[in-house]
Design an enzyme around this catalytic site. Structure first.
Site, PDB file in Angstrom:
ATOM      1  N   LYS A  56       0.865  -1.183   0.000  1.00 23.65           N
ATOM      2  CA  LYS A  56       0.000   0.000   0.000  1.00 23.65           C
ATOM      3  C   LYS A  56       0.894   1.223   0.000  1.00 23.65           C
ATOM      4  O   LYS A  56       2.021   1.175   0.512  1.00 23.65           O
ATOM      5  CB  LYS A  56      -0.877   0.016   1.262  1.00 23.65           C
ATOM      6  CG  LYS A  56      -2.132   0.832   1.121  1.00 23.65           C
ATOM      7  CD  LYS A  56      -3.224   0.021   0.450  1.00 23.65           C
ATOM      8  CE  LYS A  56      -4.504   0.762   0.266  1.00 23.65           C
ATOM      9  NZ  LYS A  56      -5.509  -0.084  -0.405  1.00 23.65           N
ATOM     10  N   SER A  71      -7.078  -6.188 -11.534  1.00 26.95           N
ATOM     11  CA  SER A  71      -5.707  -5.662 -11.653  1.00 26.95           C
ATOM     12  C   SER A  71      -4.766  -6.772 -12.101  1.00 26.95           C
ATOM     13  O   SER A  71      -3.838  -6.550 -12.883  1.00 26.95           O
ATOM     14  CB  SER A  71      -5.220  -5.109 -10.312  1.00 26.95           C
ATOM     15  OG  SER A  71      -5.678  -3.794 -10.139  1.00 26.95           O
TER      16      SER A  71
HETATM   17  P1  NAD Z   1     -12.753   7.442  -3.462  1.00 21.80           P
HETATM   18  O1  NAD Z   1     -11.787   8.436  -3.005  1.00 21.80           O
HETATM   19  O2  NAD Z   1     -13.049   7.341  -4.922  1.00 21.80           O
HETATM   20  O3  NAD Z   1     -14.154   7.671  -2.718  1.00 21.80           O
HETATM   21  C1  NAD Z   1     -14.232   7.758  -1.335  1.00 21.80           C
HETATM   22  C2  NAD Z   1     -15.638   8.215  -0.989  1.00 21.80           C
HETATM   23  O4  NAD Z   1     -15.747   8.244   0.436  1.00 21.80           O
HETATM   24  C3  NAD Z   1     -15.939   9.610  -1.498  1.00 21.80           C
HETATM   25  O5  NAD Z   1     -17.292   9.661  -1.891  1.00 21.80           O
HETATM   26  C4  NAD Z   1     -15.723  10.475  -0.253  1.00 21.80           C
HETATM   27  O6  NAD Z   1     -16.457  11.688  -0.309  1.00 21.80           O
HETATM   28  C5  NAD Z   1     -16.243   9.532   0.812  1.00 21.80           C
HETATM   29  N1  NAD Z   1     -15.736   9.863   2.145  1.00 21.80           N
HETATM   30  C6  NAD Z   1     -14.486  10.201   2.515  1.00 21.80           C
HETATM   31  N2  NAD Z   1     -14.441  10.479   3.834  1.00 21.80           N
HETATM   32  C7  NAD Z   1     -15.695  10.286   4.302  1.00 21.80           C
HETATM   33  C8  NAD Z   1     -16.293  10.417   5.567  1.00 21.80           C
HETATM   34  N3  NAD Z   1     -15.589  10.830   6.622  1.00 21.80           N
HETATM   35  N4  NAD Z   1     -17.606  10.114   5.668  1.00 21.80           N
HETATM   36  C9  NAD Z   1     -18.334   9.731   4.597  1.00 21.80           C
HETATM   37  N5  NAD Z   1     -17.825   9.593   3.357  1.00 21.80           N
HETATM   38  C10 NAD Z   1     -16.535   9.882   3.224  1.00 21.80           C
HETATM   39  O7  NAD Z   1     -12.285   6.027  -2.874  1.00 21.80           O
HETATM   40  P2  NAD Z   1     -12.676   4.582  -3.373  1.00 21.80           P
HETATM   41  O8  NAD Z   1     -11.639   4.116  -4.325  1.00 21.80           O
HETATM   42  O9  NAD Z   1     -14.119   4.551  -3.758  1.00 21.80           O
HETATM   43  O10 NAD Z   1     -12.454   3.731  -2.045  1.00 21.80           O
HETATM   44  C11 NAD Z   1     -13.487   3.622  -1.064  1.00 21.80           C
HETATM   45  C12 NAD Z   1     -13.121   2.492  -0.133  1.00 21.80           C
HETATM   46  O11 NAD Z   1     -13.010   1.273  -0.874  1.00 21.80           O
HETATM   47  C13 NAD Z   1     -11.790   2.666   0.596  1.00 21.80           C
HETATM   48  O12 NAD Z   1     -11.882   2.094   1.877  1.00 21.80           O
HETATM   49  C14 NAD Z   1     -10.827   1.839  -0.253  1.00 21.80           C
HETATM   50  O13 NAD Z   1      -9.692   1.409   0.477  1.00 21.80           O
HETATM   51  C15 NAD Z   1     -11.730   0.688  -0.637  1.00 21.80           C
HETATM   52  N6  NAD Z   1     -11.304  -0.030  -1.846  1.00 21.80           N
HETATM   53  C16 NAD Z   1     -11.165   0.624  -3.036  1.00 21.80           C
HETATM   54  C17 NAD Z   1     -10.784  -0.100  -4.159  1.00 21.80           C
HETATM   55  C18 NAD Z   1     -10.694   0.539  -5.536  1.00 21.80           C
HETATM   56  O14 NAD Z   1     -10.526  -0.196  -6.516  1.00 21.80           O
HETATM   57  N7  NAD Z   1     -10.806   1.841  -5.663  1.00 21.80           N
HETATM   58  C19 NAD Z   1     -10.525  -1.472  -4.058  1.00 21.80           C
HETATM   59  C20 NAD Z   1     -10.695  -2.106  -2.818  1.00 21.80           C
HETATM   60  C21 NAD Z   1     -11.097  -1.365  -1.722  1.00 21.80           C
END
Ligand code: NAD
Length: 424
Positions: free
Chosen positions: A113, A358
């Protein structure tokens, strides 16, 4: 935009919660303290100081980390998180989750990470690009197909992955890279069709699997989703296609709810225009703290870690939680959810679709092949269902899917260590 106080939970609770769970499950599988240390402690932690000059004319000093938690099963794989609250311990915990996730979904990757401590909501697109290029230049020797392969995570997406590939190729004086240095990049730069939607699509597949096993119908489920980014937005829109009703949704700007269902067309259009959900006319604004305990059937945390603590767990109305986010449930809350009979699809299974696709992107680039969207969607659905079935069959009860998933991942890693001759 001001980050909400809600869920700005301290990262140490999330980190110790993940370590506690891994330790408990490794002990249950008969591993000794020496072996457990290999599952908990990262193999390598790299700290970087970025000093980009941003559009305000000032040099900004930013901390960044790359953690290679494990390379037992292959090169470290895991996203780059850009957020104001990242630190070494949270990036290490997320890297450990990646180690478990790649082992469970059965791809030849380890866990890693990266994190850059900056609030992406406060940055212009140009400044964000400067920071990502600065990170790439400094991290260059730690990134590579055999070492660490980044991908998107919170605060980063397809565009940033494109900049990383470009920075590396440019640094070599080449038009492209030799092999896959980063996944989740735009298709036009060698990305794979379907990667953007893969994590969200995988979450929905696990929900379809669980609905089938529990005799439920997705089109009768009322769903609440926290987060409307790469993952949350895809989940919301996919679930609507399956006939589910999204009754509440939030992002960092606020939460909206409508007991009759949010019109996702209105939500999507509003979000496209305003880049936030707050003020969206599809529903009423509600206190974001109330979102997780709203009346619904399925709760999907898809934002940050540690949001389900003991008090939230006691008050949750949903009977199913699909952990689209990494580490949303603290261990104290897990015990309460189990007692209350709430079924949790654990993060290392639920959101593993992204890392699986991926892997397809990695093989596509390594073999200079071209995959179609339908190939990718088919392989993704097949793998998610197959791993879901294995976890389901291993679990002693539907409320114990996390233990089963972690146990399977730890056993797989254990076999890897033995095969490398690192354990007897
Ligand atoms: P992103 O940055 O695209 O979106 C994050 C979302 O969470 C946004 O809508 C943001 O406004 C919201 N957010 C942030 N802080 C917040 C809070 N305090 N309260 C409420 N909402 C809040 O991120 P993402 O890629 O969608 O990732 C979201 C989650 O999924 C993370 O935990 C990430 O680790 C996990 N994840 C993502 C992927 C991926 O492929 N992108 C894969 C596996 C896991």
């Amino acid at each position: 935009m001001q980050a909400l106080p809600i869920n700005s939970l301290n990262s140490s609770a999330t980190v110790s919660s993940i370590c506690d769970t891994v330790t408990k499950i490794a002990r249950q599988h008969g591993m000794d303290e020496n072996e457990i240390k290999r599952f908990i402690e990262p193999k390598e932690v790299i700290r970087l100081r970025l000093s980009p000059r941003l559009s305000d004319g000032q040099v900004h000093h930013l901390s960044a980390w790359i953690v290679r938690h494990s390379d037992t099963l292959g090169p470290a794989k895991g996203g780059i998180r850009m957020a104001a609250n990242v630190d070494e311990s949270i990036i290490s915990a997320l890297a450990m989750e990646m180690t478990l996730k790649t082992a469970l979904i059965d791809v030849p990757f380890g866990g890693g990470k990266a994190g850059i401590r900056v609030d992406p909501h406060q940055l212009s697109p140009d400044d964000k690009q400067v920071i990502i290029r600065s990170f790439t230049n400094l991290a260059r020797r730690h990134i590579g197909p055999e070492v660490y392969i980044p991908a998107p995570d919170m605060g980063t997406g397809e565009k940033e992955m494109g900049y990383i590939k470009d920075s590396i190729a440019y640094g070599e004086g080449h038009a492209t890279t030799r092999g896959c240095f980063v996944t989740g990049k735009p298709v036009v730069l060698g990305g794979i069709p379907g990667r953007h939607d893969a994590t969200g699509a995988g979450v929905v597949t696990t929900l379809q699997c669980i609905a089938e096993r529990m005799g439920l119908h997705l089109d009768r489920q009322r769903v609440v989703i926290q987060g409307f980014g790469n993952v949350g937005a895809v989940v919301a829109n996919e679930l609507i296609k399956h006939g589910a009703t999204v009754v509440g949704i939030s992002d960092v700007s606020g939460a909206i709810a409508n007991p009759n269902g949010l019109d996702m067309q209105v939500v999507n259009t509003y979000f496209k225009e305003h880049q936030q959900l707050s003020g969206c006319p599809a529903g009423c604004g509600i206190d974001p703290e109330q979102l997780l305990v709203m009346d619904c059937d399925v709760l999907i945390p898809a934002a940050i870690g540690g949001v389900i603590d003991a008090s939230v767990a006691t008050n949750i109305k949903a009977s199913i939680i699909a952990e689209a986010a990494n580490g949303p449930t603290l261990s104290e809350a897990d015990a309460i959810l189990q007692q209350r009979g709430i079924v949790v699809i654990p993060d290392i299974l639920c959101n593993a679709g992204g890392v699986f696709v991926s892997y397809l992107e990695y093989t596509q680039e390594t073999q200079r092949d071209q995959w179609t969207l339908s190939d990718v969607q088919q392989r993704l659905a097949q793998r998610m269902c197959q791993r879901f079935d294995t976890v389901w069959q291993t679990a002693t009860a539907p409320q114990r899917l996390r233990e089963a998933a972690m146990g399977l991942a730890i056993e797989h890693l254990h076999q890897g260590l033995i095969s490398r001759g690192l354990l007897t």
